[in-house]
Design an enzyme around this catalytic site. Structure first.
Site, PDB file in Angstrom:
ATOM      1  N   HIS A 192       8.350  -2.148   6.763  1.00 22.57           N
ATOM      2  CA  HIS A 192       8.026  -0.618   6.211  1.00 22.57           C
ATOM      3  C   HIS A 192       8.326   0.348   7.165  1.00 22.57           C
ATOM      4  CE1 HIS A 192       6.163  -2.502   2.270  1.00 22.57           C
ATOM      5  NE2 HIS A 192       5.833  -3.371   3.053  1.00 22.57           N
ATOM      6  N   LEU A 193       9.489   0.979   7.121  1.00 21.72           N
ATOM      7  CA  LEU A 193       9.957   2.007   7.935  1.00 21.72           C
ATOM      8  C   LEU A 193       9.305   3.473   7.521  1.00 21.72           C
ATOM      9  CD1 LEU A 193      13.521   0.986   9.053  1.00 21.72           C
ATOM     10  CD2 LEU A 193      11.215   0.407  10.201  1.00 21.72           C
ATOM     11  N   ARG A 194       8.877   3.453   6.143  1.00 20.84           N
ATOM     12  CA  ARG A 194       8.273   4.704   6.031  1.00 20.84           C
ATOM     13  C   ARG A 194       9.187   5.978   5.712  1.00 20.84           C
ATOM     14  NH1 ARG A 194       4.208   1.796   3.803  1.00 20.84           N
ATOM     15  NH2 ARG A 194       2.700   1.096   5.164  1.00 20.84           N
ATOM     16  N   ASP A 207       8.000  -3.993  -3.829  1.00 21.35           N
ATOM     17  CA  ASP A 207       7.062  -4.382  -2.944  1.00 21.35           C
ATOM     18  C   ASP A 207       6.026  -3.318  -2.717  1.00 21.35           C
ATOM     19  OD1 ASP A 207       6.168  -6.390  -0.976  1.00 21.35           O
ATOM     20  OD2 ASP A 207       6.061  -4.786   0.197  1.00 21.35           O
ATOM     21  N   HIS A 225       6.664  -9.191  -5.088  1.00 19.77           N
ATOM     22  CA  HIS A 225       5.523  -8.947  -4.782  1.00 19.77           C
ATOM     23  C   HIS A 225       4.531  -9.417  -5.827  1.00 19.77           C
ATOM     24  CE1 HIS A 225       1.962  -6.358  -2.995  1.00 19.77           C
ATOM     25  NE2 HIS A 225       1.663  -6.769  -4.249  1.00 19.77           N
ATOM     26  N   HIS A 284       5.155 -12.422   1.357  1.00 26.34           N
ATOM     27  CA  HIS A 284       3.881 -12.607   1.934  1.00 26.34           C
ATOM     28  C   HIS A 284       3.090 -13.528   1.281  1.00 26.34           C
ATOM     29  CE1 HIS A 284       3.303  -9.783  -1.410  1.00 26.34           C
ATOM     30  NE2 HIS A 284       3.570  -8.668  -0.668  1.00 26.34           N
ATOM     31  N   ASN A 309      -2.725  -6.579   1.920  1.00 28.40           N
ATOM     32  CA  ASN A 309      -2.801  -7.039   0.488  1.00 28.40           C
ATOM     33  C   ASN A 309      -1.439  -7.530   0.473  1.00 28.40           C
ATOM     34  OD1 ASN A 309      -3.040  -7.418  -2.293  1.00 28.40           O
ATOM     35  ND2 ASN A 309      -1.878  -5.492  -2.727  1.00 28.40           N
ATOM     36  N   ASP A 368       5.651  -8.112   7.467  1.00 29.19           N
ATOM     37  CA  ASP A 368       5.149  -7.292   6.477  1.00 29.19           C
ATOM     38  C   ASP A 368       4.690  -5.952   7.402  1.00 29.19           C
ATOM     39  OD1 ASP A 368       4.409  -5.978   4.275  1.00 29.19           O
ATOM     40  OD2 ASP A 368       3.003  -7.304   3.696  1.00 29.19           O
ATOM     41  N   HIS A 383       0.324   2.773   9.299  1.00 28.13           N
ATOM     42  CA  HIS A 383      -0.500   3.713   8.801  1.00 28.13           C
ATOM     43  C   HIS A 383      -1.176   4.677   9.754  1.00 28.13           C
ATOM     44  CE1 HIS A 383      -0.556   2.233   4.582  1.00 28.13           C
ATOM     45  NE2 HIS A 383      -0.859   1.067   5.147  1.00 28.13           N
TER      46      HIS A 383
END
Length: 436
Positions: free
Chosen positions: A68-70, A158, A185, A238, A284, A311, A315
């Protein structure tokens, strides 16, 4: 530019073999695999740089098929630039970035903007994964054709499951027309609702609402059944439970076109890590029980689980340094993946070649992207690993903006000491190399 890497152990994960040889890189591509005599001749031709890889593993560049590169929209957590630096520092020459950005990657313009930004600022290759449904809301399918043409390599919601079975069936049928990959997911949210960790003895002791294994197992079973019905390609993200491993193993035995990944935290930690209400251990799917960890290891060993993905979910402290039930799900993983995966080799669960299959050649094969091999003529994406170098994890020094790692302070053995993308050195740990 001509680069000669000598004295290393070349690992060919796709062919499951190793050899002592030198690797010659020229004009950004692999130009040759050389024996001792050929290496001597290459040195006489005065390459631009000679790298002594004595005691090191020379492998195809690592590929993280789930990160996740956001960006766009959540740059305070991570950016394409910072995430790609974390990837390079972790030995990854390519990452597939998930679409739960703001706005979500559910249309061609967002896909194109990610590709263009990556071209300008990323150290490694960045491959966008697009949404299955508009806004990842699980209602209306996105335009798969337009997204693929714009550069998307797969489809996933996802972060959210596709809850309606008829929508998931249509997605798989639609994807089949393009031979595209659906990444699931797998979560039954009716069962996981309100849960913040694995349902078991630890959640009971801590008084926290749990997420049962069945929330994953039921969703995996449904998606595998729909994959078998439609004949499409499906990848389960995952994987964390014993039941999911068994479902996937049985499906593969029947010839279902399903592949699967797990993440290092699912074979390195159990739900005991949550003790003390450690929010860095909140993710999760959640960390599971000992028997699940053992099942994940067996699944990796016997090939049921095809890939190891990070994954990577950064944050900010604002979202993690709060009460456990309020904290965001997810951990960072790009800069600890190699050390944790090398532990599987030390436990004789995987060979070096087998570990690198999970980190390189298998992700390339599943995503149908370049890489995962040391074939002559292909772009020189190379990862050099010191399997014996010990380092203490210091999350404060991560290249990622995210510092949310339950492995902070761990001593890991096995470090990616050089990352080469398209023949250019994009990351190097100086202490691992002898002065020339």
């Amino acid at each position: 530019m001509k680069l000669l890497i000598e004295n290393g152990l070349l690992v060919h994960p796709r062919e499951n073999r190793e050899e002592r040889a030198s690797l010659l890189i020229a004009e950004g591509r692999i130009a040759g695999i050389l024996n001792a005599e050929e290496t001597a001749a290459a040195k006489r031709s005065e390459p631009d740089q000679i790298i002594d890889a004595s005691g090191l593993i020379v492998a195809p560049g690592l590929i993280d098929m789930h990160t996740h590169l956001r960006e766009p929209g959540q740059e305070y957590k991570e950016t394409i630039q910072s995430g790609s630096r974390a990837a390079a520092a972790g030995g990854f020459t390519a990452v597939a970035c998930m679409p739960n950005t703001t706005p979500p990657n559910d249309n061609a313009s967002v896909t194109q903007s990610i590709i263009e930004k990556a071209r300008d600022v990323a150290l490694c290759r960045v491959y966008p994964v697009a949404c299955i449904t508009a806004g990842s809301k699980g209602e209306h399918l996105t335009e798969f054709g337009d997204l693929l043409q714009s550069g998307a390599i797969a489809f996933s919601d996802d972060g959210r499951p596709v809850e309606q079975s008829d929508v998931m069936r249509r997605a798989l049928e639609y994807a089949k027309a393009f031979d595209a990959l659906i990444i699931s997911h797998a979560e039954d949210r009716a069962l996981s609702a309100g849960g913040v960790m694995h349902e078991g003895r630890v959640s009971t002791r801590l008084g926290l609402p749990g997420i049962p294994r069945s929330a994953e197992d039921i969703a995996v079973f449904r998606d595998v059944s729909l994959c078998e019905l439609t004949g499409s390609r499906l990848h389960i993200a995952h994987v964390s439970t014993k039941g999911a491993v068994e479902i996937i193993r049985e499906a593969k035995a029947r010839g279902v076109k399903v592949t699967a990944e797990t993440a290092p935290h699912y074979f390195s930690l159990t739900h005991e890590a949550v003790e003390g209400f450690d929010t860095d251990a909140k993710m999760n799917p959640p960390l599971r029980d000992d028997e699940d960890v053992e099942a994940i290891k067996i699944g990796l060993k016997d090939g049921t689980i095809d890939a190891i993905a990070t994954d990577h979910a950064p944050h900010s402290e604002l979202e993690k340094k709060v009460e456990f039930d309020q904290a965001a799900f997810g951990i960072v993983g790009l800069e600890t993946s190699v050390g944790l995966t090398m532990e599987l080799a030390r436990q004789n669960i995987l060979s070096f070649s087998g570990a690198l299959q999970k980190l390189s050649s298998n992700p390339a094969k599943i995503l149908k992207i370049q890489g995962g091999t040391l074939e002559i003529g292909i772009p020189a994406d190379i990862t050099i690993i010191d399997p014996h170098l010990r380092r203490r994890v210091d999350a404060a020094r991560f290249e990622s903006k995210g510092k949310n790692s339950p492995f902070d302070g761990w001593m890991l053995t096995g470090v990616a000491v050089m990352t080469i993308c398209a023949g250019e050195i994009i990351w190097k740990v100086d202490e691992a190399f002898k002065p020339q």
